[in-house]
Motif scaffolding. Structure first.
Motif, PDB file in Angstrom:
ATOM      1  N   PRO B   9     -11.140 -13.935 -42.520  1.00 43.84           N
ATOM      2  CA  PRO B   9     -11.234 -15.389 -42.394  1.00 43.84           C
ATOM      3  C   PRO B   9     -11.368 -16.081 -43.751  1.00 43.84           C
ATOM      4  O   PRO B   9     -12.388 -16.702 -44.057  1.00 43.84           O
ATOM      5  N   VAL B  10     -10.340 -15.940 -44.563  1.00 38.56           N
ATOM      6  CA  VAL B  10     -10.371 -16.533 -45.905  1.00 38.56           C
ATOM      7  C   VAL B  10     -10.632 -18.034 -45.811  1.00 38.56           C
ATOM      8  O   VAL B  10     -10.005 -18.735 -45.009  1.00 38.56           O
ATOM      9  N   TYR B  11     -11.555 -18.501 -46.606  1.00 38.00           N
ATOM     10  CA  TYR B  11     -11.868 -19.931 -46.635  1.00 38.00           C
ATOM     11  C   TYR B  11     -10.681 -20.655 -47.270  1.00 38.00           C
ATOM     12  O   TYR B  11     -10.437 -20.565 -48.475  1.00 38.00           O
ATOM     13  N   SER B  12      -9.937 -21.363 -46.438  1.00 37.55           N
ATOM     14  CA  SER B  12      -8.636 -21.885 -46.865  1.00 37.55           C
ATOM     15  C   SER B  12      -8.766 -23.296 -47.425  1.00 37.55           C
ATOM     16  O   SER B  12      -8.427 -24.279 -46.779  1.00 37.55           O
ATOM     17  N   ARG B  37     -12.124 -24.044 -39.302  1.00 38.50           N
ATOM     18  CA  ARG B  37     -10.681 -23.873 -39.080  1.00 38.50           C
ATOM     19  C   ARG B  37     -10.191 -22.528 -39.639  1.00 38.50           C
ATOM     20  O   ARG B  37      -9.319 -21.874 -39.059  1.00 38.50           O
ATOM     21  N   SER B  38     -10.776 -22.120 -40.772  1.00 38.64           N
ATOM     22  CA  SER B  38     -10.370 -20.853 -41.384  1.00 38.64           C
ATOM     23  C   SER B  38     -10.656 -19.678 -40.456  1.00 38.64           C
ATOM     24  O   SER B  38      -9.815 -18.779 -40.271  1.00 38.64           O
ATOM     25  N   THR B  39     -11.834 -19.689 -39.853  1.00 34.62           N
ATOM     26  CA  THR B  39     -12.183 -18.598 -38.949  1.00 34.62           C
ATOM     27  C   THR B  39     -11.356 -18.676 -37.669  1.00 34.62           C
ATOM     28  O   THR B  39     -10.869 -17.642 -37.170  1.00 34.62           O
ATOM     29  N   ASP B  40     -11.185 -19.895 -37.147  1.00 41.84           N
ATOM     30  CA  ASP B  40     -10.350 -20.040 -35.949  1.00 41.84           C
ATOM     31  C   ASP B  40      -8.949 -19.489 -36.207  1.00 41.84           C
ATOM     32  O   ASP B  40      -8.362 -18.795 -35.364  1.00 41.84           O
ATOM     33  N   SER B  41      -8.413 -19.814 -37.360  1.00 43.01           N
ATOM     34  CA  SER B  41      -7.067 -19.373 -37.699  1.00 43.01           C
ATOM     35  C   SER B  41      -6.986 -17.851 -37.761  1.00 43.01           C
ATOM     36  O   SER B  41      -6.029 -17.235 -37.272  1.00 43.01           O
ATOM     37  N   ALA B  42      -8.003 -17.245 -38.378  1.00 43.40           N
ATOM     38  CA  ALA B  42      -8.005 -15.776 -38.478  1.00 43.40           C
ATOM     39  C   ALA B  42      -8.042 -15.140 -37.088  1.00 43.40           C
ATOM     40  O   ALA B  42      -7.340 -14.149 -36.817  1.00 43.40           O
ATOM     41  N   LEU B  76     -17.975 -11.183 -35.955  1.00 46.30           N
ATOM     42  CA  LEU B  76     -16.534 -11.436 -35.863  1.00 46.30           C
ATOM     43  C   LEU B  76     -15.875 -10.440 -34.898  1.00 46.30           C
ATOM     44  O   LEU B  76     -15.003 -10.812 -34.103  1.00 46.30           O
ATOM     45  N   ALA B  77     -16.304  -9.200 -34.969  1.00 45.10           N
ATOM     46  CA  ALA B  77     -15.745  -8.191 -34.057  1.00 45.10           C
ATOM     47  C   ALA B  77     -16.067  -8.537 -32.610  1.00 45.10           C
ATOM     48  O   ALA B  77     -15.239  -8.336 -31.711  1.00 45.10           O
ATOM     49  N   ALA B  78     -17.258  -9.066 -32.380  1.00 43.45           N
ATOM     50  CA  ALA B  78     -17.625  -9.456 -31.014  1.00 43.45           C
ATOM     51  C   ALA B  78     -16.686 -10.539 -30.495  1.00 43.45           C
ATOM     52  O   ALA B  78     -16.251 -10.508 -29.336  1.00 43.45           O
ATOM     53  N   ALA B  79     -16.357 -11.484 -31.364  1.00 43.14           N
ATOM     54  CA  ALA B  79     -15.416 -12.524 -30.957  1.00 43.14           C
ATOM     55  C   ALA B  79     -14.066 -11.910 -30.603  1.00 43.14           C
ATOM     56  O   ALA B  79     -13.439 -12.279 -29.601  1.00 43.14           O
ATOM     57  N   LEU B  80     -13.643 -10.942 -31.393  1.00 38.11           N
ATOM     58  CA  LEU B  80     -12.338 -10.311 -31.141  1.00 38.11           C
ATOM     59  C   LEU B  80     -12.330  -9.538 -29.815  1.00 38.11           C
ATOM     60  O   LEU B  80     -11.297  -9.475 -29.147  1.00 38.11           O
ATOM     61  N   THR B  81     -13.481  -8.970 -29.449  1.00 39.95           N
ATOM     62  CA  THR B  81     -13.502  -8.239 -28.175  1.00 39.95           C
ATOM     63  C   THR B  81     -13.212  -9.173 -27.003  1.00 39.95           C
ATOM     64  O   THR B  81     -12.661  -8.745 -25.983  1.00 39.95           O
ATOM     65  N   GLN B  82     -13.565 -10.443 -27.139  1.00 44.92           N
ATOM     66  CA  GLN B  82     -13.385 -11.392 -26.040  1.00 44.92           C
ATOM     67  C   GLN B  82     -12.019 -12.074 -26.079  1.00 44.92           C
ATOM     68  O   GLN B  82     -11.605 -12.697 -25.103  1.00 44.92           O
TER      69      GLN B  82
END
Lengths: 270, 390
Positions: B9-12, B37-42, B76-82
């Protein structure tokens, strides 16, 4: 509290006469008695014993048939040897005591605790050899004499080993051990289930003789048993991780099952 | 051949990307709108990667730094699991030298539970700046890492409570809940960035992960891994993971234009961690005396080559460099040559340099998934006499 290495206390030698055996022991320190029963290699003062002698009255027995003692042809079972050793320990300690057994010595210590739970304040089993892997075999003298390196995880510790064994002593000890050791001591395993003595079991994470994976089987027998894995050590915890081993034994001897409470002062700056 | 999408999630923020800020970067520069937005995008890109056929999506851990503001990979991994349902979830990885190993083990177990058995984990030591983050003596970091890894594996696998009497970690009672879904434990990778690390991984039966090194060093490390496995009488896993960045565009020329702005104007990328205070830390770390002490092949925790990396002059070292870029056919050729030369089994690829727009990253990822990945699946597969992949 973490035990720190302090000035080494000299051990003195004495003998106690029990069951027509003259049983030699080494003793150092003052305080509550802490009795050690050695493993198959025989007695040796290890750095952990020296550390513990700063806080306890440490008593290291030489069991009949080991070390410099004459051959022991009278004991037919581990339980019989345990009876003799308990008499000796009570006579030397004078009252109840904390008992620690290493490897083969843990079998003797366990029998003492099972038969005399009221006399044992706490039981510590180091790399216990009661429950075994499936590859039990009689000891051979050559294996005993050549297997020294396998006892250690750290080669430099093996080179500094305090366990010395000549062939005559190895022959004598192997004969006794092959009489007393059994592939499986189901009677003792059953007794573990109801053992009322606070019990700590220490395993070396690198031990190839008593793998740490065996620890779970003791806890399956008695959920009150406390297991501690000593990292980066193999079969001679008292030599390879003396501070860590002494810390665990000391803490358990003082606090029993409450040893899990951290009593250290964690302030960085007072 | 397997493929992992490196979800970073690079800070864009173009303003940040134009400033050479080194490490650490002051929080005053943070803008919540940009950060969110950076994290959402990632995360959106990770979802896209699953649709495109990637086998895994992964996250890493870094501190005090907008280049990869992911201090808690488990979150972040937890978010990806969902957000995903098929891909493996790679925690690649927790810095075990600076963290509480039990916490790491608990998080791995939680991710394995949340993902219904899709977790994989790379247990890492960290770069020099990270030892400052959590105030750990760098000289102890290797031993801390190895002890932490052993404790984590024990925590994940022991069926009964136990205590740990370590050199760096001491816990009177360990009894992990939740347990893991994958028995005996989720796949474990450890670093393969030095010969010592390779031998350690082989001896303990772990998979190997190599980051950013050039082809000749990767080939050397993979071969030493195979040699070590053969020496130990264990079978070497084919899943040696290699992490790098990639840029794909319709033409080589367009890709080159993206490469030039991939990390922003300073062009440092991850190597920025070796500037500022991070550079001071690295400079304090002296190479260990040969030949008995551990040696490093490139830039890593022992701080070698960081100065050259910071200048962008470290020949062949891929921090701050893009080794794979071009039109789809070009990238197919580059990755094929790399795989054939090294024998790696998993390409873990980042598409998210801070200097690219969201559209440019998404286009690069999409082109890779549609036109590159399908042409590389056969790589590494054993072939029968007819040349058919198995």
């Amino acid at each position: 509290m973490t035990v720190q290495a302090q000035a080494v206390t000299a051990f003195t030698e004495a003998t106690v006469h029990v069951d027509d055996f003259d049983i030699r022991y080494l003793e150092a320190g003052s305080g509550e008695p802490l009795v050690f029963l050695h493993g198959a290699g025989g007695p040796a003062v290890a750095p952990a014993h020296e550390i513990l002698a700063n806080e306890f009255r440490v008593i290291l027995f030489e069991m009949p048939g080991f070390g410099t003692s004459p051959a022991n042809t009278r004991h037919a079972t581990a339980e019989q040897l345990a009876e003799t050793m308990h008499k000796a320990a009570l006579q030397v300690a004078g009252h109840t005591y904390t008992l620690a057994g290493t490897s083969f010595g843990s079998q003797i210590a366990s029998w003492i605790a099972v038969r005399h739970p009221g006399d044992i304040d706490a039981l510590v089993l180091l790399v216990p050899a009661v429950i075994r892997t499936g590859d039990f075999a009689p000891l051979t003298v050559d294996a005993v004499l050549s297997g020294q390196a396998a006892l250690y995880a750290q080669p430099e510790k093996a080179a500094q080993s305090r366990l010395t064994l000549d062939r005559d002593t190895a022959v004598k000890q192997a004969e006794l051990l092959n009489r007393l050791r059994v592939a499986r001591d189901t009677e003792l395993e059953t007794a573990y289930r109801t053992l009322p003595v606070p019990t700590l079991l220490l395993f070396g994470t690198a031990d190839r003789i008593v793998p740490s994976s065996l620890a779970r089987r003791y806890v399956e027998l008695n959920s009150e048993f406390t297991v501690l894995f000593v990292y980066d050590a193999a079969h001679v915890l008292e030599e390879e991780r003396p501070e860590a081993t002494a810390d665990a034994i000391s803490n358990f001897a003082r606090n029993g099952l409450a040893f899990s409470i951290n009593r250290a002062d964690n302030r960085i700056f007072p | 051949m397997k493929f992992s999408f490196y979800c970073s999630p690079v800070y864009s923020d173009s303003e940040h990307q134009q400033s050479r800020s080194g490490w650490p970067v002051a929080p005053v520069h943070y803008r919540s709108r940009i950060g969110e937005r950076s994290t959402d995008s990632a995360l959106e890109q990770a979802v896209l990667a699953e649709k495109l056929g990637f086998d895994m999506v992964s996250v890493s851990e870094h501190h005090f730094w907008p280049y990869s503001p992911s201090p808690s990979p488990a979150v972040l991994a937890a978010a990806l699991t969902q957000l995903t349902s098929r891909v493996r979830i790679g925690m690649m990885g927790p810095l075990v030298s600076i963290n509480n190993p039990l916490r790491v083990a608990e998080e791995v177990a939680m991710i394995d539970q949340l993902s219904h058995g899709r977790a994989e984990v790379l247990l890492l030591r960290g770069t020099p700046n990270e030892f400052v983050s959590y105030n750990v003596n760098p000289a102890e970091s290797r031993d801390r890492t190895q002890e932490a890894i052993e404790l984590i594996e024990k925590a994940l696998t022991e069926p009964q409570p136990f205590g740990w009497q370590g050199r760096y970690f001491q816990y009177p009672v360990v009894s992990l809940w939740p347990g893991v879904s994958q028995r005996p434990h989720p796949p474990i990778y450890t670093s393969g960035n030095s010969p010592e690390s390779v031998r350690y991984a082989a001896a303990r039966g772990y998979k190997l992960a190599i980051s950013f090194y050039p082809v000749h060093l990767v080939a050397q490390l993979v071969q030493s891994y195979r040699d070590a496995c053969a020496e130990l009488g264990v079978s070497a896993t084919s899943d040696v993971l290699y992490r790098s960045h990639v840029v794909v565009a319709e033409t080589d020329r367009e890709a080159q234009a993206l490469v030039e702005k991939y990390y922003g104007e300073d062009g440092l990328g991850p190597a920025a961690a070796a500037t500022g205070l991070g550079g001071i830390v690295a400079s304090q770390l002296k190479p260990p005396p040969a030949p008995t002490a551990p040696t490093e092949l490139g830039t890593d925790a022992d701080g070698k080559n960081t100065a050259a990396d910071a200048k962008g002059s470290a020949r062949g070292f891929a921090l701050g460099m893009i080794n794979f870029s071009g039109a789809p056919d070009t990238v197919v050729r580059q990755l094929t040559e790399f795989q054939e030369a090294t024998g790696v089994g998993v390409f873990e690829l980042g598409f998210t340099g801070g200097g690219l727009t969201e559209d440019e990253r998404t286009r690069s990822l999409t082109l890779f998934g549609e036109e590159v990945l399908p042409k590389l699946r056969h790589l590494g597969a054993t072939r029968d006499r007819r040349g058919v992949s198995q």
